[in-house]
Design a protein around this motif. Sequence first.
Motif, PDB file in Angstrom:
ATOM      1  N   VAL A 102       0.839  -1.201   0.000  1.00 15.17           N
ATOM      2  CA  VAL A 102       0.000   0.000   0.000  1.00 15.17           C
ATOM      3  C   VAL A 102       0.876   1.253   0.000  1.00 15.17           C
ATOM      4  O   VAL A 102       0.586   2.238  -0.689  1.00 15.17           O
ATOM      5  CB  VAL A 102      -0.949   0.008   1.215  1.00 15.17           C
ATOM      6  N   TYR A 103       1.972   1.209   0.748  1.00 13.45           N
ATOM      7  CA  TYR A 103       2.883   2.357   0.804  1.00 13.45           C
ATOM      8  C   TYR A 103       3.557   2.581  -0.547  1.00 13.45           C
ATOM      9  O   TYR A 103       3.770   3.732  -0.960  1.00 13.45           O
ATOM     10  CB  TYR A 103       3.938   2.146   1.896  1.00 13.45           C
ATOM     11  N   VAL A 104       3.891   1.506  -1.230  1.00 12.95           N
ATOM     12  CA  VAL A 104       4.512   1.630  -2.547  1.00 12.95           C
ATOM     13  C   VAL A 104       3.527   2.248  -3.536  1.00 12.95           C
ATOM     14  O   VAL A 104       3.874   3.164  -4.290  1.00 12.95           O
ATOM     15  CB  VAL A 104       4.991   0.262  -3.067  1.00 12.95           C
ATOM     16  N   VAL A 105       2.283   1.761  -3.540  1.00 13.39           N
ATOM     17  CA  VAL A 105       1.270   2.296  -4.447  1.00 13.39           C
ATOM     18  C   VAL A 105       0.958   3.756  -4.105  1.00 13.39           C
ATOM     19  O   VAL A 105       0.774   4.584  -5.010  1.00 13.39           O
ATOM     20  CB  VAL A 105      -0.014   1.444  -4.396  1.00 13.39           C
ATOM     21  N   ALA A 106       0.930   4.093  -2.819  1.00  8.97           N
ATOM     22  CA  ALA A 106       0.723   5.484  -2.417  1.00  8.97           C
ATOM     23  C   ALA A 106       1.848   6.365  -2.951  1.00  8.97           C
ATOM     24  O   ALA A 106       1.615   7.500  -3.385  1.00  8.97           O
ATOM     25  CB  ALA A 106       0.649   5.581  -0.895  1.00  8.97           C
ATOM     26  N   LEU A 173      -7.330  15.583  -9.948  1.00  6.31           N
ATOM     27  CA  LEU A 173      -6.026  16.167 -10.278  1.00  6.31           C
ATOM     28  C   LEU A 173      -5.054  15.124 -10.813  1.00  6.31           C
ATOM     29  O   LEU A 173      -4.074  15.460 -11.475  1.00  6.31           O
ATOM     30  CB  LEU A 173      -5.442  16.867  -9.039  1.00  6.31           C
ATOM     31  N   MET A 174      -5.303  13.851 -10.510  1.00  8.04           N
ATOM     32  CA  MET A 174      -4.502  12.760 -11.062  1.00  8.04           C
ATOM     33  C   MET A 174      -5.073  12.241 -12.383  1.00  8.04           C
ATOM     34  O   MET A 174      -4.462  11.399 -13.043  1.00  8.04           O
ATOM     35  CB  MET A 174      -4.443  11.574 -10.087  1.00  8.04           C
ATOM     36  N   GLY A 175      -6.248  12.717 -12.741  1.00 11.92           N
ATOM     37  CA  GLY A 175      -6.902  12.204 -13.941  1.00 11.92           C
ATOM     38  C   GLY A 175      -7.395  10.785 -13.768  1.00 11.92           C
ATOM     39  O   GLY A 175      -7.534  10.045 -14.751  1.00 11.92           O
ATOM     40  N   PHE A 176      -7.653  10.386 -12.518  1.00 12.02           N
ATOM     41  CA  PHE A 176      -8.144   9.050 -12.189  1.00 12.02           C
ATOM     42  C   PHE A 176      -7.190   7.945 -12.661  1.00 12.02           C
ATOM     43  O   PHE A 176      -7.617   6.827 -12.944  1.00 12.02           O
ATOM     44  CB  PHE A 176      -9.544   8.817 -12.779  1.00 12.02           C
ATOM     45  N   LYS A 177      -5.910   8.247 -12.743  1.00 13.74           N
ATOM     46  CA  LYS A 177      -4.917   7.240 -13.150  1.00 13.74           C
ATOM     47  C   LYS A 177      -4.470   6.451 -11.929  1.00 13.74           C
ATOM     48  O   LYS A 177      -3.425   6.712 -11.325  1.00 13.74           O
ATOM     49  CB  LYS A 177      -3.727   7.930 -13.826  1.00 13.74           C
ATOM     50  N   LEU A 178      -5.271   5.454 -11.570  1.00 11.88           N
ATOM     51  CA  LEU A 178      -5.035   4.684 -10.350  1.00 11.88           C
ATOM     52  C   LEU A 178      -4.413   3.320 -10.601  1.00 11.88           C
ATOM     53  O   LEU A 178      -3.844   2.727  -9.670  1.00 11.88           O
ATOM     54  CB  LEU A 178      -6.352   4.498  -9.586  1.00 11.88           C
ATOM     55  N   HIS A 179      -4.514   2.829 -11.825  1.00  9.40           N
ATOM     56  CA  HIS A 179      -4.023   1.473 -12.079  1.00  9.40           C
ATOM     57  C   HIS A 179      -2.498   1.416 -11.973  1.00  9.40           C
ATOM     58  O   HIS A 179      -1.786   2.249 -12.525  1.00  9.40           O
ATOM     59  CB  HIS A 179      -4.453   0.999 -13.462  1.00  9.40           C
ATOM     60  N   VAL A 180      -2.022   0.420 -11.228  1.00  9.16           N
ATOM     61  CA  VAL A 180      -0.578   0.187 -11.077  1.00  9.16           C
ATOM     62  C   VAL A 180      -0.318  -1.261 -11.463  1.00  9.16           C
ATOM     63  O   VAL A 180      -0.684  -2.182 -10.729  1.00  9.16           O
ATOM     64  CB  VAL A 180      -0.114   0.434  -9.628  1.00  9.16           C
ATOM     65  N   ASN A 181       0.299  -1.464 -12.629  1.00  8.88           N
ATOM     66  CA  ASN A 181       0.567  -2.827 -13.061  1.00  8.88           C
ATOM     67  C   ASN A 181       1.828  -3.375 -12.399  1.00  8.88           C
ATOM     68  O   ASN A 181       2.523  -2.662 -11.669  1.00  8.88           O
ATOM     69  CB  ASN A 181       0.660  -2.916 -14.589  1.00  8.88           C
ATOM     70  N   VAL A 182       2.118  -4.627 -12.672  1.00  8.47           N
ATOM     71  CA  VAL A 182       3.233  -5.300 -12.002  1.00  8.47           C
ATOM     72  C   VAL A 182       4.567  -4.636 -12.326  1.00  8.47           C
ATOM     73  O   VAL A 182       5.407  -4.449 -11.440  1.00  8.47           O
ATOM     74  CB  VAL A 182       3.274  -6.790 -12.405  1.00  8.47           C
ATOM     75  N   SER A 183       4.767  -4.264 -13.577  1.00 11.00           N
ATOM     76  CA  SER A 183       6.048  -3.672 -13.962  1.00 11.00           C
ATOM     77  C   SER A 183       6.271  -2.322 -13.291  1.00 11.00           C
ATOM     78  O   SER A 183       7.391  -2.005 -12.879  1.00 11.00           O
ATOM     79  CB  SER A 183       6.119  -3.522 -15.487  1.00 11.00           C
ATOM     80  N   VAL A 184       5.204  -1.531 -13.170  1.00 13.17           N
ATOM     81  CA  VAL A 184       5.318  -0.240 -12.485  1.00 13.17           C
ATOM     82  C   VAL A 184       5.610  -0.451 -11.008  1.00 13.17           C
ATOM     83  O   VAL A 184       6.480   0.214 -10.426  1.00 13.17           O
ATOM     84  CB  VAL A 184       4.028   0.590 -12.660  1.00 13.17           C
ATOM     85  N   PHE A 185       4.909  -1.394 -10.402  1.00 13.18           N
ATOM     86  CA  PHE A 185       5.147  -1.697  -8.992  1.00 13.18           C
ATOM     87  C   PHE A 185       6.589  -2.130  -8.770  1.00 13.18           C
ATOM     88  O   PHE A 185       7.261  -1.682  -7.837  1.00 13.18           O
ATOM     89  CB  PHE A 185       4.183  -2.792  -8.529  1.00 13.18           C
ATOM     90  N   GLU A 186       7.083  -3.000  -9.637  1.00 15.80           N
ATOM     91  CA  GLU A 186       8.462  -3.477  -9.539  1.00 15.80           C
ATOM     92  C   GLU A 186       9.452  -2.331  -9.680  1.00 15.80           C
ATOM     93  O   GLU A 186      10.456  -2.268  -8.964  1.00 15.80           O
ATOM     94  CB  GLU A 186       8.726  -4.524 -10.622  1.00 15.80           C
ATOM     95  N   SER A 187       9.191  -1.427 -10.606  1.00 14.17           N
ATOM     96  CA  SER A 187      10.115  -0.317 -10.835  1.00 14.17           C
ATOM     97  C   SER A 187      10.199   0.596  -9.616  1.00 14.17           C
ATOM     98  O   SER A 187      11.279   1.089  -9.278  1.00 14.17           O
ATOM     99  CB  SER A 187       9.692   0.484 -12.072  1.00 14.17           C
TER     100      SER A 187
END
Length: 233
Positions: A102-106, A173-187
């Motif tokens: 959760v902290y990483v996604v935040a 303000l984020m444009g509802f860009k909430l999706h975090v895929n595996v590659s983004v999470f890993e990065s």
Amino acid sequence: MATSSSSSSSSIAISPRKLRSDLYSYSYKNDGNNPLVITVLASLIERTMVRNERIDAKNCGRRTLRQRDFRSKVFDCREAPDMTVQCYLERIFRYTKAGPSVYVVAYVYIERFCEANPGFRITARNVHRLLITTMMVASKYVEDMNYRNSYFARVGGLTTKELNKLEVELLFLMGFKLHVNVSVFESYCSHLEREVSIGGGYHIERTIRCAEEIKSRQSEAQRIYNQITRILL
């Protein structure tokens, strides 16, 4: 970034491998400590705040904000709360038990928010509201079960109405860009690991050392208290 050669031998270090293990296999049952990502993220954000303060000092008196960036000022509070980023993140964990992911996604959301609003800078006046809002939204995205907004508001020191408004503003303000895929999470996990091994080592080690000293004193006080209790009983 500040570094210190004298701290290498006597400091308590978080290794990238240990952080990765904590991010992917943290167990509430087997580990009573706070997730390591809290310390790493706090160090990173606090250094960002220091850098932003220097930029603001140089730009003092200049009108640098674009018109669209004024909406992001909703996260500003009148006075900076008397609580460090580290303590605030620990408080969120203490009362919500949000997992390391959760902290990483935040953190991903904070980066996206700042990219979408280039006139916004993280400061002592807005960091706490930004953190509790992104943590709540990230928790909703990652976790299967969540607390109500009213509970997160109490944890963050806000009213439910305030947090509801911050959540809506953050999403737009984020444009509802909430999706975090595996590659983004890993990065982002890799970025936090680099913070440990390169950029943030000294600051993280110093923070952990202070935390360990406090914990040691608390444990000793608890041990003495238990001994006295047994004697009285």
